[in-house]
Motif scaffolding. Structure first.
Motif, PDB file in Angstrom:
ATOM      1  N   LEU A 269     -20.529   9.414   2.899  1.00  0.00           N
ATOM      2  CA  LEU A 269     -19.926   8.351   3.696  1.00  0.00           C
ATOM      3  C   LEU A 269     -20.931   7.730   4.663  1.00  0.00           C
ATOM      4  O   LEU A 269     -20.766   7.733   5.881  1.00  0.00           O
ATOM      5  N   ASN A 270     -22.027   7.199   4.094  1.00  0.00           N
ATOM      6  CA  ASN A 270     -23.082   6.551   4.892  1.00  0.00           C
ATOM      7  C   ASN A 270     -23.669   7.496   5.929  1.00  0.00           C
ATOM      8  O   ASN A 270     -23.931   7.127   7.078  1.00  0.00           O
ATOM      9  N   ASN A 271     -23.848   8.736   5.527  1.00  0.00           N
ATOM     10  CA  ASN A 271     -24.459   9.781   6.364  1.00  0.00           C
ATOM     11  C   ASN A 271     -23.613  10.176   7.569  1.00  0.00           C
ATOM     12  O   ASN A 271     -24.087  10.890   8.449  1.00  0.00           O
ATOM     13  N   LYS A 272     -22.374   9.741   7.634  1.00  0.00           N
ATOM     14  CA  LYS A 272     -21.504  10.135   8.738  1.00  0.00           C
ATOM     15  C   LYS A 272     -20.823  11.478   8.489  1.00  0.00           C
ATOM     16  O   LYS A 272     -20.375  12.134   9.427  1.00  0.00           O
TER      17      LYS A 272
END
Length: 793
Positions: free
Chosen positions: A723-726
Motif C-alpha cells: 500500500l505505497n509503503n504505508k
C-alpha cells in the motif's frame, strides 16, 4: 535540592545574552519550485563550528534566529540534490534574505534507498550501536525478542547476559530500570517500539557508575514526522502458547508544539520447564539419595500501556516539556512440580506440588524537563525531574500432595510491595573552543521501598495460621548524591574524553519482623577516560572506567520463598557492592566494529549461587559476594556486505572467566575459556521481500559456580511493504533450531540443571502508517535524570 536550585540560579545569572540577528531565506530547485524539509546549517567562518541547523517549511522558507554578529557560511543539503555551500555571509544589523538553489543529483537519486539506510552496526568511540529500525524484519515479539539480535547477547528465558562480559545494566532512553521489574518490562514491551540499541562498555562520567558489565541503552522510537501522523499494529504468535499484541501511536507536530502518545495491549506467552537432579550423601540415612524435580510453569501475562509526551518551544532558546508512561500488568498462572525421591535406605516416595500464583504490577512515571539553549555555539543547560511509582501485588498458594509416608503442610504467601522513586539532575554543556567541550552536572535520587511477605500454613484443622519464621516486613531507603565533570576534545583526527564522577550514597535496610537494621554509606570517586585517533579507515580507541554495582533490592530483601518443600530462594541483606576496574581497546574499520580487547577486575563480585544445606535435604538459591572475579575477552567482527546481495555481520567472541573466593568451607577457584560465534544476514527475495537469518553458538562457560554447557539458536524472518509503503507485514520463526540450557554444579554439591522454554515460536505482524510522512527536523530531548529506575524487582 537547595544546592541544585542555587547552582541552576547561578548558571542562569552568569549566562550572557547574545545578539538577536536573524537570517531568512528560501530553498528552491533548479525549476524554482520550493524544496521543503531541506537542512540549512550555519557555520562560524573562523573555527568551522556549527552554530545552528534548521529545516525549510512547506513553502521552502527558513529562519535562523538569535545569531551573534559576525562572519559565517551556510551548507544546504537535501536527499536527491547536490550540496550547496555559500561562503562569506556577514551577519549584522541588516542581512538580506538568501535564495538557495539546489541542483538535482541523478546519481544520488539512483541509490537513494541504499544511502538513506543506516548500517545494522555502527562502532563509535564510546559505544556500539545496533540500528534495529528498518534493519530487522522480525520484531514481532517483545523487547526481549529483539535483544536476541544484539551481537553477543545470550537470552535464556527472561535472563540476559553478554558473552564474555557478564550481566548488562539496562537503560530505557537513557533512564535506568533500577527499582522496577526489568524482566517483566523486557517480556511485555513490544519489540517494534525500538529504534536502536546502544552497547556501552566504558560509560563516561555522565552515566551513573552502577553495574559491572556493559550498559545496554535501548532507544525507543520518537516522532520524527511533520504534521499529524500515526501507526496501528496487530500481531500474533504461536509456540506451545499463543501471544497477541496490538497498539496505536499518534503524533502531532506543528509550530512550537510537539505531542506524541500511544496505547497498547499485549498478551505474551511465557513457559519454563526446569529439571533439577540432586544427589545427597553424608547427611543422614533418612535423606541420603537422589532428588529428581520436574517443574513446569506456563503463563500468558497481559499488559496495558499508555504514554504521552508534550514539547513546547516557548522561545527559540527555551523548551519545556513533560513525558508520562503507565503500564498495568496482570498474571495468573499455575506451576506444577513433581519430585521423585530415591533414598539409599530404599524408602522411596514421590510428591506433587501445585503453586497457584496470582500477581500484578503497575508502573507510573512522570518526567518534566526544561532546556535552555544559551547560545548558538552549543552552550546549553538542562534541568530534569523524574517521579516514578512501582507497585506489585503477589499471592500464591503452595499445595503439596503427599505420595509417601512423610507429611507436608500447604503454604500461602501474600507479598505486596510499593516503590517510590524521585530523581532530579542539572546538566550544563559549554563549548570552550574549536577543540574542547566541557560537561558538568549534579544529580540527586531518592528511593523508598516498602515490601511485605506474609506467610501462612494450613494446620490440621484446615485453618490458615501465620508462619512467623517465613514472614518478613522489609523497608529500604536510599539517597544518592552525585556530581561529575567531563572534558571532550577533537583535533586533527584525535578525539577523547576525561571524566570524574563523585557519588555519595546512604542506604538503610530495616527488617521490621526480625528487628534488624543494616546501614551502608559509600563515598567514592569514579574516574574514566578515552582517547582515539582516526587513521584512514581505521580508528583505534583506548578507554578506562571505574564502576560500582550495588545489589538489587530484591537481593537484599531477606524474604524466603519456597518453590516446593525442598527448594527455596532467599535474599541476602549482607551483600556488599561490587567494584570494578575496566579497560578496553577498540579498533573500528570504516565506522564498523572490527576488533576489541577488554579486561575487567572486580572486587566483591555479586554471584548467584545454589547451596545444598549440610544437615537436611533442602537446597536454596541466593546471591553472594565472591572476593575476586577477573574477565578477559576479545572479539572480531566483520560485515557481510562483501557478499553480493547480503548485508549484516558475523563475529566471534573469546572470553576467559576467573573466580577465586572462599565458598561454603572451601576455596572456589576456577579458570575457564569460552567462545561465542554470532551471525546475522539480511537479503532480498524476489517480489521485494526483505529476509533475515540469524544464528549464534555459545560454547560451555562458567556462570558463577555453574558449569554451563553449549547453546545455540537459529531464527528466520521475512517482511514486505504494501500500500505505497504505508503498510508492512512480517513473518518470523524464533529458535527454529536451538539447544536449551544445561548446567551442573560440583563445588560442595552434586547438582544438574536443565532449563527449557517454548521453541520454536512462529509470529506474524501487520503495521499500517497514516498521516503526513514528511520528516521534521526538531531536535530531540534526552532526559538527564537518566540513571535511576534498575535494582528492585
Amino acid at each position: 535540592m537547595k544546592h541544585l536550585l542555587s547552582l541552576a540560579l547561578g548558571l542562569l545569572i552568569i549566562c550572557n545574552s547574545y545578539g538577536q540577528n536573524t537570517l531568512t531565506g528560501e530553498v528552491v530547485d533548479d525549476t524554482q519550485k520550493p524544496i521543503f524539509f531541506a537542512t540549512i546549517a550555519l557555520y562560524n567562518q573562523t573555527n568551522d563550528k556549527m552554530i545552528k541547523a534548521v529545516s525549510s517549511d512547506d513553502n521552502g522558507a527558513f529562519t535562523i534566529s538569535n545569531i551573534k554578529a559576525g562572519e559565517y557560511y551556510i551548507q544546504c543539503n537535501m536527499l536527491g540534490y547536490k550540496e550547496l555551500k555559500i561562503d562569506d555571509i556577514k551577519i549584522g544589523t541588516s542581512t538580506k534574505p538568501l535564495l538557495l538553489t539546489l541542483e538535482t543529483d541523478a546519481a544520488i537519486l539512483s541509490t537513494v534507498e541504499i544511502t538513506s539506510r543506516l548500517p545494522l552496526l555502527e562502532q563509535k568511540a564510546d559505544k556500539l550501536i545496533v540500528n534495529v529500525e528498518n534493519n530487522m524484519t522480525n520484531t514481532n515479539g517483545s523487547l526481549l525478542d529483539v535483544m536476541k539480535k544484539v551481537p553477543g547477547m545470550i537470552v535464556i528465558n527472561d535472563r540476559l547476559s553478554m558473552a564474555g562480559a557478564g550481566s548488562p545494566t539496562i537503560l530505557l532512553n537513557g533512564k535506568s530500570t533500577q527499582y522496577v521489574d526489568i524482566q517483566a518490562l523486557l517480556r511485555d514491551m513490544p519489540g517494534d517500539n525500538i529504534k536502536k540499541v546502544e552497547i556501552i562498555h566504558q560509560p563516561g562520567a555522565e552515566y551513573e557508575a552502577s553495574g559491572s558489565g556493559p550498559i545496554i541503552n535501548i532507544i525507543l522510537k520518537k516522532n520524527v514526522l511533520f504534521g499529524t501522523n500515526g501507526a496501528i499494529s496487530i500481531g500474533v504468535g504461536k509456540g506451545e502458547l499463543w501471544d497477541y499484541t496490538t497498539g496505536i501511536n499518534l503524533s502531532h507536530y506543528a509550530g512550537n508544539i510537539n505531542i506524541t502518545g500511544g496505547l497498547g495491549y499485549s498478551q505474551n506467552a511465557y513457559l519454563e520447564r526446569l529439571y533439577i537432579k540432586r544427589k545427597l550423601s553424608g547427611i543422614n540415612s533418612n535423606v541420603d539419595g537422589e532428588y529428581i524435580q520436574n517443574n513446569n510453569e506456563e503463563a500468558t501475562p497481559t499488559t496495558y500501556r499508555a504514554n504521552v509526551r508534550i514539547d513546547w518551544d516557548v522561545t527559540p532558546k527555551h523548551r519545556i516539556g513533560v513525558e508520562t508512561k503507565y503500564f498495568d500488568n496482570n498474571n495468573e498462572r499455575v506451576a506444577n512440580s513433581n519430585t521423585n525421591i530415591q533414598l539409599l535406605n530404599n524408602n522411596d516416595y514421590k510428591l506433587s506440588t501445585i503453586n497457584d500464583l496470582s500477581s500484578s504490577w503497575q508502573y507510573a512515571n512522570i518526567n518534566p524537563y526544561y532546556i535552555f539553549e544559551i547560545d548558538t555555539l552549543g552552550q546549553k543547560l538542562e534541568f530534569d525531574a523524574n517521579f516514578a511509582k512501582f507497585s506489585r501485588q503477589g499471592n500464591n498458594t503452595l499445595a503439596i500432595t503427599n505420595m509417601g509416608n512423610n507429611e507436608f503442610e500447604s503454604f500461602r504467601y501474600n507479598q505486596p510491595g510499593l516503590n517510590n522513586i524521585f530523581a532530579t539532575a542539572l546538566d550544563y554543556v559549554k563549548p570552550i573552543n574549536k577543540v574542547f567541550d566541557l560537561k558538568v552536572g549534579v544529580k540527586y535520587s531518592q528511593a523508598s521501598l516498602d515490601n511485605n511477605s506474609i506467610s501462612e500454613q494450613l494446620d490440621n484443622n484446615g485453618t490458615w495460621q501465620n508462619n512467623i519464621s517465613q514472614s518478613n516486613h522489609y523497608l529500604f531507603a536510599e539517597d544518592i548524591y552525585a556530581g561529575y565533570g567531563k572534558l571532550e576534545f577533537t583535533s586533527n583526527g584525535w578525539s577523547g574524553t576525561a571524566g570524574l564522577r563523585y557519588e555519595v550514597s546512604k542506604s538503610i535496610g530495616n527488617s521490621i519482623t526480625l528487628d534488624s537494621i543494616l546501614t551502608r554509606d559509600i563515598k567514592q570517586l569514579f574516574p574514566s577516560f578515552s582517547i582515539s585517533k582516526k587513521l584512514g579507515v581505521l580508528t583505534p580507541t583506548v578507554s578506562y572506567s571505574y564502576r560500582i554495582d550495588r545489589p538489587r533490592y530484591s537481593s537484599l530483601n531477606p524474604f524466603v520463598y519456597y518453590l516446593d518443600p525442598f527448594t527455596y530462594t532467599i535474599g541476602n541483606p549482607n551483600l556488599r557492592p561490587e567494584l570494578t576496574h575496566s579497560a578496553k581497546f577498540t579498533l573500528s574499520y570504516g565506522g564498523q566494529p572490527f576488533f576489541n580487547v577488554e579486561y575487567r577486575k572486580s572486587k566483591d563480585a555479586i554471584v548467584e549461587i545454589t547451596r545444598q544445606e549440610p544437615n537436611n535435604e533442602q537446597a536454596s538459591k541466593s546471591e553472594l559476594n565472591f572476593d575476586n572475579q577477573n574477565i578477559f575477552n576479545t572479539s572480531l567482527f566483520f560485515p557481510l556486505s562483501f557478499v553480493p546481495g547480503l548485508d549484516g555481520y558475523a563475529g566471534v567472541i573469546l572470553a576467559h572467566n576467573e573466580f577465586d573466593s572462599p565458598f561454603d568451607g572451601a576455596v572456589f577457584s576456577v579458570k575457564r575459556w569460552s567462545y561465542t560465534a554470532v551471525a546475522q544476514a539480511n537479503f532480498k527475495l524476489p517480489g521485494d521481500i526483505n529476509s533475515e537469518i540469524s544464528g549464534w553458538y555459545a560454547s560451555g562457560q562458567q556462570e558463577g559456580i555453574m558449569d554451563a554447557e553449549y547453546l545455540y539458536g537459529v531464527s528466520l524472518g521475512v517482511s514486505k511493504k504494501l500500500l505505497n509503503n504505508k503498510a508492512k507485514i512480517s513473518l518470523g520463526v524464533e529458535d527454529l533450531f536451538n539447544r536449551f540450557f544445561h548446567a551442573k554444579v560440583k563445588h560442595q554439591q552434586d547438582l544438574n540443571i536443565i532449563s527449557e522454554w517454548q521453541a520454536p515460536v512462529v509470529s506474524a505482524k501487520f503495521t499500517y502508517k497514516f498521516g503526513n510522512q514528511h520528516l521534521k527536523s526538531k531536535s530531540k530531548k534526552t532526559s538527564s535524570a537518566s540513571d535511576v529506575l534498575k535494582r528492585a524487582q
